[in-house]
Design an enzyme around this catalytic site. Structure first.
Site, mmCIF file in Angstrom:
data_model
loop_
_atom_site.group_PDB
_atom_site.id
_atom_site.type_symbol
_atom_site.label_atom_id
_atom_site.label_comp_id
_atom_site.label_asym_id
_atom_site.label_seq_id
_atom_site.Cartn_x
_atom_site.Cartn_y
_atom_site.Cartn_z
ATOM 1 N N TYR A 164 0.848 -1.194 0.000
ATOM 2 C CA TYR A 164 0.000 0.000 0.000
ATOM 3 C C TYR A 164 0.885 1.245 0.000
ATOM 4 O O TYR A 164 1.776 1.390 0.847
ATOM 5 C CB TYR A 164 -0.895 0.010 1.238
ATOM 6 C CG TYR A 164 -1.725 1.266 1.365
ATOM 7 C CD1 TYR A 164 -2.896 1.419 0.627
ATOM 8 C CD2 TYR A 164 -1.339 2.291 2.228
ATOM 9 C CE1 TYR A 164 -3.663 2.574 0.739
ATOM 10 C CE2 TYR A 164 -2.096 3.449 2.345
ATOM 11 C CZ TYR A 164 -3.258 3.590 1.603
ATOM 12 O OH TYR A 164 -4.009 4.729 1.713
ATOM 13 N N ASP A 266 9.595 4.176 0.202
ATOM 14 C CA ASP A 266 8.430 4.676 0.923
ATOM 15 C C ASP A 266 8.661 4.447 2.413
ATOM 16 O O ASP A 266 8.542 3.341 2.914
ATOM 17 C CB ASP A 266 7.175 3.937 0.446
ATOM 18 C CG ASP A 266 5.909 4.413 1.149
ATOM 19 O OD1 ASP A 266 6.016 5.144 2.156
ATOM 20 O OD2 ASP A 266 4.806 4.038 0.695
ATOM 21 N N LYS A 293 3.210 10.895 8.197
ATOM 22 C CA LYS A 293 2.840 10.382 9.509
ATOM 23 C C LYS A 293 3.626 11.009 10.659
ATOM 24 O O LYS A 293 3.321 12.104 11.077
ATOM 25 C CB LYS A 293 2.905 8.862 9.506
ATOM 26 C CG LYS A 293 1.899 8.247 8.505
ATOM 27 C CD LYS A 293 1.683 6.800 8.732
ATOM 28 C CE LYS A 293 0.775 6.177 7.672
ATOM 29 N NZ LYS A 293 -0.640 6.544 7.779
#
Length: 456
Positions: A164, A266, A293
């Site tokens: 994801y 990522d 985040k």
């Protein structure tokens, strides 16, 4: 949390959530959900939080715990999908943000808070020559891929099956394939995720299997002079959080250089694995990194960081527009930048060591519980991250961790039972802990897990 024995049985149909462990009162949450459906599509913009019947609505959070609108308390093992790392309502972040808000919340002009966070992040990671902020992990991945295309002059990308990376068409390809469409393990099919995805995505995105070093080399070489980048998350949660194999990392790094493509890492989630992120811990040398985040201190954030060459695709030259124009109304706003700096300054090496210790206590404790119960389950993960699997198959990739319908049901029921015992999980039993978690909280978690395990 309200004692299960005190839950009003007469209200079970409308005001109580049910699990195999019993009911707990959720009257106020049920009422909010009924009200929300009149004005919000699907009743909530955070649809991924929907449980059976209705979602649980939070009232407030403090430290490692959240309290819902009915007064039930839960140890938070989601932490807003890994974005809360210091703790809920952290006083240092709250004080810094409060002082900054008194000076204004957002401007069309730059501010010094952006520079301070940029200097902190670039000072921690060797591959961060330059950084550029945006508003989410999705934007960060999208910007990184656009920069790779602009820098190389090539259109195509490769990503890992099941990984994801946000909601960008190219990044979400083969995010959730199944045995009916995933194709050969050695050369997985490219499976669009959202309805309406352009057919061109199947030609522009190649798929590799996690930890398949030779498959990665072959796919990158096939991509050749049309390949702009390989996108990798070193601990992809939807792949099952298996340990990444050094040979797989080396295959991507060496072969991207061989064909002139970029290595895009990522670290939206994995940046919480160490002081310099997973790349420092694992000795990875990416060209571009996507961040989000934890670097926002609980506020919406994203960032693209990397080597000077690729990052200069965002730079205007002689007043002309950049190769990759990048802006956003709330990008690098002073509130997010201030909160991010206040969070990251608290995350020194000792803090990451504590996060590692908390996570390992959970993982080792779960393993002991599974063994004592003669339950054929396992747990994966690292640092403050963990994931429970209702099987003992060796997990190296997405297909190994892909659950049968019966296994998926087992995991869902486990999560609901944990919630009934005061621990909040998402449906996949993926866990994430914050720094405010105490040893007593770990004991609470393990006691809840012991009470929530199914019979073997």
């Amino acid at each position: 949390m309200t004692d299960l024995a005190d839950a009003p049985a007469a209200a079970a149909q409308t005001t109580v959530q049910m699990t195999e462990s019993g009911p707990w009162p959720t009257e106020a949450s049920a009422a909010l959900y009924e009200r929300a459906q009149q004005s919000i599509t699907d009743g909530t913009s955070r649809a991924t939080l929907l449980r059976k019947g209705h979602p649980i609505y939070v009232d407030h959070g403090e430290g490692a715990w959240v309290t819902d609108v009915d007064g039930n308390r839960y140890l938070d093992c989601n932490n807003n999908f890994a974005s809360i790392v210091v703790g809920h309502a952290d006083p240092v972040i709250a004080a810094a943000v409060g002082a900054r808000m008194a000076r204004g919340t957002a401007f069309s002009l730059p501010n010094d808070a952006e520079i301070e966070l940029a200097e902190l992040l670039c000072g921690r990671v060797e591959s961060f020559d330059l950084i550029r902020f945006c508003n989410s992990g999705t934007e960060a991945v999208m910007g990184a891929l656009k920069a790779a295309r602009a820098y190389t002059g090539r259109p195509n990308v490769i990503k890992v099956e099941g990984a994801y990376h946000g909601t960008y068409d190219h990044a979400e390809a083969s995010q959730s394939p199944d045995p009916t469409n995933w194709g050969d393990a050695g050369a997985p099919s490219t499976v669009p995720y959202a309805v309406g995805t352009p057919a061109s995505v199947e030609d522009e995105v190649g798929i590799i299997s996690f930890n398949d070093a030779e498959g990665a080399r072959a796919a990158i070489r096939r991509g050749g002079d049309r390949l702009a980048a390989v996108l990798l998350d070193v601990m992809p949660n939807r792949v099952g959080m298996p340990a990444i194999e050094p040979e797989f990392i080396a295959a991507i790094r060496e072969t991207t250089r061989e064909v002139g493509a970029l290595f895009v890492l990522d670290e939206v989630i994995s940046f919480r694995l160490g002081y310099g992120g997973a790349q420092t811990k694992l000795g990875i040398d990416p060209d571009i990194t996507s961040l989000a985040k934890i670097i926002g201190g609980g506020f919406p954030v994203g960032a693209i960081a990397g080597r000077r060459g690729p990052m200069e695709t965002f730079t205007r030259v002689a007043g002309d527009r950049a190769k990759v124009p990048s802006s956003g109304t709330f990008a690098a706003n002073p509130i997010t930048m201030t909160a991010g700096h206040a969070a990251m300054t608290q995350l020194d090496p000792a803090a990451f060591a504590r996060l590692d210790a908390i996570g390992e206590a959970i993982r080792s404790g779960l393993r002991s519980l599974f063994e004592a119960a003669d339950l054929k389950w396992q747990v994966t993960g690292a640092g403050s991250l963990f994931r429970v699997h209702p099987h003992t198959r060796t997990i190296r990739n997405y297909r190994d961790s892909h659950l049968s319908s019966d296994e998926a049901t087992e995991v869902t029921h486990f999560g609901l039972r944990m919630q009934a015992h005061g621990v909040y999980f998402i449906a996949e039993s993926l866990g994430c802990l914050n720094l405010a978690t105490t040893d007593d909280d770990v004991e609470h978690f393990l006691a809840a897990a012991h009470a929530s395990l199914p019979s073997p």
